[in-house]
Write a protein that holds these residues in place. Structure first.
Motif, mmCIF file in Angstrom:
data_model
loop_
_atom_site.group_PDB
_atom_site.id
_atom_site.type_symbol
_atom_site.label_atom_id
_atom_site.label_comp_id
_atom_site.label_asym_id
_atom_site.label_seq_id
_atom_site.Cartn_x
_atom_site.Cartn_y
_atom_site.Cartn_z
ATOM 1 N N VAL A 181 0.906 -1.164 0.206
ATOM 2 C CA VAL A 181 -0.183 -0.031 0.009
ATOM 3 C C VAL A 181 0.981 1.265 0.007
ATOM 4 O O VAL A 181 2.041 1.215 0.492
ATOM 5 C CB VAL A 181 -1.009 0.051 1.195
ATOM 6 C CG1 VAL A 181 -1.961 -1.176 1.017
ATOM 7 C CG2 VAL A 181 -0.294 0.231 2.489
ATOM 8 N N PHE A 182 0.484 2.365 -0.671
ATOM 9 C CA PHE A 182 1.257 3.493 -0.731
ATOM 10 C C PHE A 182 0.941 4.641 0.028
ATOM 11 O O PHE A 182 -0.263 4.969 -0.059
ATOM 12 C CB PHE A 182 1.233 3.798 -2.439
ATOM 13 C CG PHE A 182 1.552 2.693 -3.258
ATOM 14 C CD1 PHE A 182 2.738 2.469 -3.369
ATOM 15 C CD2 PHE A 182 0.596 1.864 -3.638
ATOM 16 C CE1 PHE A 182 3.167 1.252 -4.292
ATOM 17 C CE2 PHE A 182 0.854 0.876 -4.577
ATOM 18 C CZ PHE A 182 2.327 0.607 -4.890
ATOM 19 N N ALA A 183 1.806 4.990 0.914
ATOM 20 C CA ALA A 183 1.433 6.063 1.935
ATOM 21 C C ALA A 183 2.848 6.898 2.106
ATOM 22 O O ALA A 183 3.947 6.503 2.057
ATOM 23 C CB ALA A 183 1.256 5.422 3.224
ATOM 24 N N ALA A 184 2.660 8.127 1.953
ATOM 25 C CA ALA A 184 3.579 9.079 2.427
ATOM 26 C C ALA A 184 5.023 8.876 1.824
ATOM 27 O O ALA A 184 5.907 8.903 2.115
ATOM 28 C CB ALA A 184 3.925 9.188 3.964
ATOM 29 N N GLY A 185 4.700 8.412 0.412
ATOM 30 C CA GLY A 185 5.905 8.309 -0.519
ATOM 31 C C GLY A 185 6.706 6.986 -0.307
ATOM 32 O O GLY A 185 7.650 6.685 -0.877
ATOM 33 N N THR A 186 5.878 5.943 0.352
ATOM 34 C CA THR A 186 6.586 4.827 0.763
ATOM 35 C C THR A 186 5.768 3.502 0.320
ATOM 36 O O THR A 186 4.472 3.789 0.092
ATOM 37 C CB THR A 186 6.844 4.762 1.951
ATOM 38 O OG1 THR A 186 5.474 4.548 2.910
ATOM 39 C CG2 THR A 186 7.505 5.775 2.912
ATOM 40 N N THR A 187 6.204 2.269 0.118
ATOM 41 C CA THR A 187 5.477 1.150 0.052
ATOM 42 C C THR A 187 5.447 0.462 1.482
ATOM 43 O O THR A 187 6.476 0.012 1.654
ATOM 44 C CB THR A 187 5.868 0.637 -1.191
ATOM 45 O OG1 THR A 187 6.261 1.181 -2.244
ATOM 46 C CG2 THR A 187 4.798 -0.742 -1.510
ATOM 47 N N GLY A 232 -17.055 5.094 -0.589
ATOM 48 C CA GLY A 232 -16.599 6.398 -0.719
ATOM 49 C C GLY A 232 -15.367 6.389 -1.300
ATOM 50 O O GLY A 232 -14.838 5.311 -1.804
ATOM 51 N N LYS A 233 -14.622 7.317 -1.421
ATOM 52 C CA LYS A 233 -13.254 7.619 -1.920
ATOM 53 C C LYS A 233 -12.320 7.441 -0.728
ATOM 54 O O LYS A 233 -12.165 8.444 0.139
ATOM 55 C CB LYS A 233 -12.967 8.894 -2.550
ATOM 56 C CG LYS A 233 -12.288 8.975 -3.633
ATOM 57 C CD LYS A 233 -12.314 10.240 -4.302
ATOM 58 C CE LYS A 233 -11.046 10.470 -5.518
ATOM 59 N NZ LYS A 233 -9.695 9.865 -5.222
ATOM 60 N N HIS A 234 -11.476 6.230 -0.922
ATOM 61 C CA HIS A 234 -10.661 5.925 0.445
ATOM 62 C C HIS A 234 -9.400 5.546 -0.483
ATOM 63 O O HIS A 234 -9.351 4.840 -1.360
ATOM 64 C CB HIS A 234 -11.114 4.762 1.073
ATOM 65 C CG HIS A 234 -12.413 5.024 1.649
ATOM 66 N ND1 HIS A 234 -12.728 5.921 2.699
ATOM 67 C CD2 HIS A 234 -13.597 4.431 1.431
ATOM 68 C CE1 HIS A 234 -14.009 5.945 3.040
ATOM 69 N NE2 HIS A 234 -14.588 4.951 2.400
ATOM 70 N N ASP A 235 -8.127 6.088 0.005
ATOM 71 C CA ASP A 235 -6.978 5.537 -0.643
ATOM 72 C C ASP A 235 -6.414 4.221 -0.161
ATOM 73 O O ASP A 235 -7.319 3.573 0.831
ATOM 74 C CB ASP A 235 -5.957 6.770 -0.251
ATOM 75 C CG ASP A 235 -5.320 6.724 0.930
ATOM 76 O OD1 ASP A 235 -5.205 5.644 1.935
ATOM 77 O OD2 ASP A 235 -5.190 7.683 1.547
ATOM 78 N N SER A 236 -5.559 3.746 -0.817
ATOM 79 C CA SER A 236 -5.211 2.278 -0.767
ATOM 80 C C SER A 236 -4.906 1.829 0.728
ATOM 81 O O SER A 236 -5.036 0.855 0.988
ATOM 82 C CB SER A 236 -4.230 1.885 -1.702
ATOM 83 O OG SER A 236 -2.980 2.607 -1.498
#
Ligand SMILES: [Zn+2]
Length: 282
Positions: A181-187, A232-236
């Motif tokens: 999952v992609f978060a804050a520029g990291t995987t 709804g719109k939720h990020d991964s």
């Protein structure tokens, strides 16, 4: 011929040495060629990769002692009544707005601060946090990550795993059962489960939390909330994306509530305030 005999010996050794584990959610035997020690190692490596990734992007581990102690207390109480209290469970709280929690194999857990966000988070009190952590602890006890690998890999591939469980080849299998999952520029790596595993974790996790003395109505409440937010719109990275909730999931939890309440009553000697066994729906 010699090669064939060799393979037969390998298969026989695998079956006799590691063959079966019992799934605590169903009581049935399942094929799993990982030992608990290997699960713990895989989990610790997964956590270490995630910590490095978070560190790289400037996300600190949250050292808020009161909050961390609160989460650790919940983990301690639930794991003590789980099917595998002997595992080295540990939890790390990351100071980031990701709305999620995850458990790697063997009991290494991650909670992300966004889960508590009053606007976009999911949990508002200890019972609700216990519902999320009970679900994650159930995934660990059911060994869902390694079971997926064992089911998916061919028996032939399984024989090649051998003793070098953490060799490069096996890393790939583990990576396959984890989702990036992609978060804050990291995987980040978190486990990817199917609908069946989610249902097992809901069931067992709710019984665990109730047995630990947390009000199981909280599980019904949060997954109902998740159902209402579905679509709804939720990020991964979000728990709403990694644990999509629907009516069937909510209804299964509702059906389980009377049994979960009995677990709660056995531990505490009474039902939670306001619970009427004649009208179990919250
Ligand atoms: Zn899950």
């Amino acid at each position: 011929m010699k090669r064939l005999i060799h393979v037969i010996f390998q298969v026989a050794a695998l079956i006799s040495l590691s063959g079966c584990a019992t799934n605590p959610a169903t009581g049935r035997k399942v094929f799993d060629y990982y030992s608990w020690d290997e699960e713990v190692k895989i989990g610790q490596q997964t956590l270490s990769v995630n910590e490095q990734q978070m560190h790289k992007s400037g996300v600190p581990v949250n050292r808020d002692t009161a909050r961390v102690a609160q989460i650790q207390e919940i983990v301690h109480r639930i794991t003590a009544v789980s099917d595998n209290p002997q595992l080295p469970y540990n939890v790390t709280l990351f100071q980031t707005n990701i709305v999620n929690a995850a458990a790697a194999p063997g009991g290494s857990m991650m909670v992300f601060q966004g889960l508590y966000d009053p606007k976009v988070g999911l949990v508002a009190d200890n019972d609700e946090m216990a519902a999320v952590l009970g679900h994650e602890i159930a995934h660990v006890n059911c060994r869902h990550v390694t079971r997926q690998i064992c089911i998916a890999t061919s028996f032939g591939a399984a024989t090649e795993v051998g003793a070098e469980i953490l060799a490069r080849k096996n890393h790939q299998q583990v990576a396959w059962a984890l989702r990036g999952v992609f978060a804050a520029g990291t995987t980040l790596l978190i486990p990817a489960y199917g609908r069946h595993e989610e249902a097992e974790a809901d069931h067992l996790g709710t019984l665990y939390m109730a047995r630990a003395g947390y009000d199981p109505r909280a599980a019904v409440r949060i997954w109902k909330r998740a159902m209402e937010q579905a679509g709804g719109k939720h990020d991964s990275t979000s728990i709403f994306a990694t644990h999509p909730s629907d009516k069937a999931r909510y209804e299964a939890l509702l059906r389980l509530l009377p049994d979960a309440m009995e677990e709660y009553r056995k531990t505490t000697g009474h039902y939670p305030p306001g619970y009427d066994p004649a009208h179990p729906a919250p």
